[in-house]
Design a protein around this motif. Structure first.
Motif, PDB file in Angstrom:
ATOM      1  N   ALA A  75       0.853  -1.216  -0.007  1.00 48.15           N
ATOM      2  CA  ALA A  75      -0.051  -0.002   0.053  1.00 48.15           C
ATOM      3  C   ALA A  75       0.870   1.216   0.001  1.00 48.15           C
ATOM      4  O   ALA A  75       0.603   2.173  -0.577  1.00 48.15           O
ATOM      5  N   LEU A  76       1.835   1.014   0.704  1.00 50.21           N
ATOM      6  CA  LEU A  76       2.740   2.477   0.876  1.00 50.21           C
ATOM      7  C   LEU A  76       3.634   2.286  -0.538  1.00 50.21           C
ATOM      8  O   LEU A  76       3.737   3.557  -1.123  1.00 50.21           O
ATOM      9  N   PHE A  77       3.898   1.356  -1.115  1.00 53.51           N
ATOM     10  CA  PHE A  77       4.682   1.482  -2.341  1.00 53.51           C
ATOM     11  C   PHE A  77       3.545   1.934  -3.426  1.00 53.51           C
ATOM     12  O   PHE A  77       3.991   2.993  -4.148  1.00 53.51           O
ATOM     13  N   TRP A  78       2.445   1.591  -3.626  1.00 56.72           N
ATOM     14  CA  TRP A  78       1.284   2.260  -4.467  1.00 56.72           C
ATOM     15  C   TRP A  78       1.119   3.584  -4.109  1.00 56.72           C
ATOM     16  O   TRP A  78       1.189   4.469  -5.255  1.00 56.72           O
ATOM     17  N   TRP A  79       0.925   4.147  -2.951  1.00 54.39           N
ATOM     18  CA  TRP A  79       1.011   5.549  -2.729  1.00 54.39           C
ATOM     19  C   TRP A  79       2.194   6.484  -3.071  1.00 54.39           C
ATOM     20  O   TRP A  79       1.792   7.477  -3.817  1.00 54.39           O
ATOM     21  N   ASN A  80       3.093   5.960  -2.864  1.00 52.06           N
ATOM     22  CA  ASN A  80       4.356   6.825  -3.337  1.00 52.06           C
ATOM     23  C   ASN A  80       4.594   6.703  -4.864  1.00 52.06           C
ATOM     24  O   ASN A  80       5.261   7.854  -5.277  1.00 52.06           O
ATOM     25  N   SER A  81       4.203   5.589  -5.497  1.00 47.22           N
ATOM     26  CA  SER A  81       4.089   5.844  -6.998  1.00 47.22           C
ATOM     27  C   SER A  81       3.197   6.782  -7.575  1.00 47.22           C
ATOM     28  O   SER A  81       3.290   7.575  -8.567  1.00 47.22           O
ATOM     29  N   TRP A  82       1.930   6.616  -6.976  1.00 47.00           N
ATOM     30  CA  TRP A  82       0.764   7.325  -7.349  1.00 47.00           C
ATOM     31  C   TRP A  82       0.499   8.757  -7.288  1.00 47.00           C
ATOM     32  O   TRP A  82       0.513   9.456  -7.975  1.00 47.00           O
ATOM     33  N   LYS A  83       1.392   9.214  -6.019  1.00 50.06           N
ATOM     34  CA  LYS A  83       1.452  10.651  -5.555  1.00 50.06           C
ATOM     35  C   LYS A  83       2.327  11.458  -6.335  1.00 50.06           C
ATOM     36  O   LYS A  83       2.196  12.576  -6.505  1.00 50.06           O
ATOM     37  N   GLU A  84       3.327  10.686  -6.929  1.00 49.85           N
ATOM     38  CA  GLU A  84       4.048  11.555  -7.985  1.00 49.85           C
ATOM     39  C   GLU A  84       3.442  12.381  -8.907  1.00 49.85           C
ATOM     40  O   GLU A  84       2.774  11.869  -9.829  1.00 49.85           O
ATOM     41  N   GLY A  85       3.627  13.602  -9.196  1.00 52.55           N
ATOM     42  CA  GLY A  85       3.097  14.526  -9.975  1.00 52.55           C
ATOM     43  C   GLY A  85       1.697  15.045  -9.635  1.00 52.55           C
ATOM     44  O   GLY A  85       1.252  15.874 -10.394  1.00 52.55           O
ATOM     45  N   LEU A  86       1.027  14.379  -8.442  1.00 52.34           N
ATOM     46  CA  LEU A  86      -0.047  15.006  -8.065  1.00 52.34           C
ATOM     47  C   LEU A  86      -0.055  16.217  -7.283  1.00 52.34           C
ATOM     48  O   LEU A  86       1.058  16.397  -6.549  1.00 52.34           O
ATOM     49  N   ASP A  87      -0.934  17.104  -7.421  1.00 49.49           N
ATOM     50  CA  ASP A  87      -1.268  18.356  -6.447  1.00 49.49           C
ATOM     51  C   ASP A  87      -1.985  17.793  -5.276  1.00 49.49           C
ATOM     52  O   ASP A  87      -3.263  17.832  -5.598  1.00 49.49           O
ATOM     53  N   LEU A  88      -1.303  17.552  -4.233  1.00 52.03           N
ATOM     54  CA  LEU A  88      -1.867  16.696  -3.013  1.00 52.03           C
ATOM     55  C   LEU A  88      -2.902  17.945  -2.626  1.00 52.03           C
ATOM     56  O   LEU A  88      -4.017  17.372  -1.467  1.00 52.03           O
ATOM     57  N   THR A  89      -2.768  19.154  -2.666  1.00 49.33           N
ATOM     58  CA  THR A  89      -3.930  19.960  -2.168  1.00 49.33           C
ATOM     59  C   THR A  89      -5.317  20.204  -2.607  1.00 49.33           C
ATOM     60  O   THR A  89      -6.110  20.455  -2.156  1.00 49.33           O
ATOM     61  N   THR A  90      -5.391  19.586  -3.977  1.00 47.74           N
ATOM     62  CA  THR A  90      -6.273  19.277  -4.822  1.00 47.74           C
ATOM     63  C   THR A  90      -7.103  17.833  -4.658  1.00 47.74           C
ATOM     64  O   THR A  90      -7.943  17.857  -5.237  1.00 47.74           O
ATOM     65  N   LEU A  91      -6.382  16.854  -4.218  1.00 43.92           N
ATOM     66  CA  LEU A  91      -6.845  15.505  -3.993  1.00 43.92           C
ATOM     67  C   LEU A  91      -7.650  15.321  -2.943  1.00 43.92           C
ATOM     68  O   LEU A  91      -7.461  15.817  -2.097  1.00 43.92           O
ATOM     69  N   THR A  92      -9.092  15.032  -3.412  1.00 47.23           N
ATOM     70  CA  THR A  92     -10.285  14.959  -2.412  1.00 47.23           C
ATOM     71  C   THR A  92      -9.889  13.652  -1.613  1.00 47.23           C
ATOM     72  O   THR A  92      -9.358  12.561  -2.130  1.00 47.23           O
ATOM     73  N   TRP A  93     -10.462  13.501  -0.517  1.00 46.87           N
ATOM     74  CA  TRP A  93     -10.508  12.271   0.292  1.00 46.87           C
ATOM     75  C   TRP A  93     -11.503  11.125  -0.262  1.00 46.87           C
ATOM     76  O   TRP A  93     -11.140  10.011  -0.268  1.00 46.87           O
ATOM     77  N   ALA A  94     -12.428  11.730  -0.998  1.00 45.89           N
ATOM     78  CA  ALA A  94     -13.312  10.621  -1.642  1.00 45.89           C
ATOM     79  C   ALA A  94     -12.629  10.004  -2.801  1.00 45.89           C
ATOM     80  O   ALA A  94     -12.906   8.938  -3.021  1.00 45.89           O
ATOM     81  N   ASP A  95     -11.852  10.856  -3.665  1.00 47.60           N
ATOM     82  CA  ASP A  95     -11.154  10.290  -4.609  1.00 47.60           C
ATOM     83  C   ASP A  95     -10.077   9.314  -4.261  1.00 47.60           C
ATOM     84  O   ASP A  95      -9.773   8.131  -4.809  1.00 47.60           O
ATOM     85  N   PHE A  96      -9.305   9.706  -3.203  1.00 46.10           N
ATOM     86  CA  PHE A  96      -8.322   8.765  -2.533  1.00 46.10           C
ATOM     87  C   PHE A  96      -8.978   7.203  -2.391  1.00 46.10           C
ATOM     88  O   PHE A  96      -8.435   6.202  -2.382  1.00 46.10           O
ATOM     89  N   LYS A  97     -10.066   7.471  -1.566  1.00 44.27           N
ATOM     90  CA  LYS A  97     -10.629   6.195  -1.045  1.00 44.27           C
ATOM     91  C   LYS A  97     -11.231   5.298  -2.258  1.00 44.27           C
ATOM     92  O   LYS A  97     -10.981   4.187  -2.335  1.00 44.27           O
ATOM     93  N   ILE A  98     -11.713   6.115  -3.368  1.00 39.39           N
ATOM     94  CA  ILE A  98     -12.111   5.147  -4.321  1.00 39.39           C
ATOM     95  C   ILE A  98     -10.948   4.502  -5.049  1.00 39.39           C
ATOM     96  O   ILE A  98     -11.077   3.401  -5.544  1.00 39.39           O
ATOM     97  N   ARG A  99      -9.917   5.286  -5.346  1.00 40.55           N
ATOM     98  CA  ARG A  99      -8.696   4.632  -5.939  1.00 40.55           C
ATOM     99  C   ARG A  99      -8.033   3.584  -5.161  1.00 40.55           C
ATOM    100  O   ARG A  99      -7.711   2.538  -5.557  1.00 40.55           O
ATOM    101  N   PHE A 100      -8.137   3.682  -3.795  1.00 43.46           N
ATOM    102  CA  PHE A 100      -7.756   2.846  -2.743  1.00 43.46           C
ATOM    103  C   PHE A 100      -8.397   1.489  -2.730  1.00 43.46           C
ATOM    104  O   PHE A 100      -7.572   0.535  -3.134  1.00 43.46           O
ATOM    105  N   ASP A 101      -9.757   1.572  -2.775  1.00 45.32           N
ATOM    106  CA  ASP A 101     -10.536   0.558  -2.668  1.00 45.32           C
ATOM    107  C   ASP A 101     -10.242  -0.376  -4.289  1.00 45.32           C
ATOM    108  O   ASP A 101     -10.121  -1.553  -4.063  1.00 45.32           O
ATOM    109  N   TRP A 102     -10.263   0.563  -5.158  1.00 39.08           N
ATOM    110  CA  TRP A 102     -10.160  -0.435  -6.445  1.00 39.08           C
ATOM    111  C   TRP A 102      -8.663  -1.164  -6.638  1.00 39.08           C
ATOM    112  O   TRP A 102      -8.751  -2.149  -7.204  1.00 39.08           O
ATOM    113  N   LYS A 103      -7.792  -0.547  -5.958  1.00 38.07           N
ATOM    114  CA  LYS A 103      -6.492  -1.348  -6.152  1.00 38.07           C
ATOM    115  C   LYS A 103      -6.474  -2.371  -5.069  1.00 38.07           C
ATOM    116  O   LYS A 103      -5.793  -3.490  -5.341  1.00 38.07           O
TER     117      LYS A 103
END
Length: 225
Positions: A75-103
């Protein structure tokens, strides 16, 4: 094992708000944060983030920080890879949960959890235990709570009858307000029961004292003066 998140540090940093609901839920929240997360599901950090967000009224950024701070292994490896290039200030909690669950949550499990949420009721749970389960399962059936009215209706309908009946007039309030009222009504019910139990014990004690006193009174009267 999921890392422990220090509740005191969140309060001293201004994350938590000192509401009655937060104080009542501290012990439950602390225990949940210490739960073991297995790499088979990796859902505990997200569940913890969801619950703490409800209890401490965290911002979107703080929810992400809380959950991602506890990720380990795949899970940590996935997060570190996915967050590269993302603007974390605009990433919503709902979007994170959806992507996390699908993975990390298989489709069959998501379907099962969605069905479980649709049938969820409080039953023998406390209000805190119920809202924790409600938050854990609701993300697998977001279409059931995609408006404030639908979320309140689902939550209130699943409460025990005396709570559900009391909260119906507040179904248009913010969800946090409905949750806080449920806690307060539950506490009043508990105090009422405890008061009746103490009154019953006092009444029984007085009855036995009076009965024992009457038993010996004739004897005392015959031997008076």
């Amino acid at each position: 094992m999921a890392r422990k998140y220090n509740l005191r540090s969140t309060e001293s940093n201004g994350i938590g708000k000192g509401t009655a609901a937060n104080a009542a839920a501290t012990a439950t929240a602390t225990a949940a944060v210490a739960t073991t997360a297995t790499e088979a599901t990796n859902t505990v950090p997200v569940n913890v983030g969801e619950m703490m967000a409800q209890l401490l009224q965290l911002t979107e950024v703080q929810k992400l920080e809380l959950a991602t701070h506890q990720l380990e292994g795949a899970a940590l490896f996935w997060w570190n890879s996915w967050k590269e290039g993302l603007d974390l200030t605009t990433l919503t909690w709902a979007d994170f949960k959806i992507r996390f669950d699908w993975k990390f949550v298989p489709t069959a499990i998501r379907s099962q959890l969605s069905d479980e949420f649709s049938k969820l009721t409080q039953e023998g749970r406390t209000v805190i235990e119920y809202v924790t389960k409600f938050n854990e399962l609701s993300r697998y059936a977001p279409y059931l709570i995609d408006t404030q009215e639908k979320k309140n209706e689902k939550f209130i309908k699943g409460l025990n009858h005396y709570l559900s009946k009391s909260l119906i007039p507040f179904d248009a309030e913010l969800f946090d307000r409905v949750f806080d009222l449920a806690l307060k009504y539950e506490e009043k019910k508990k105090q009422f029961k405890e008061g009746n139990a103490k009154a019953g014990e006092t009444s029984r004690g007085s009855h036995f004292q009076q009965r024992d006193g009457n038993r010996y009174r004739p004897y005392d009267q015959r031997h008076r003066g």
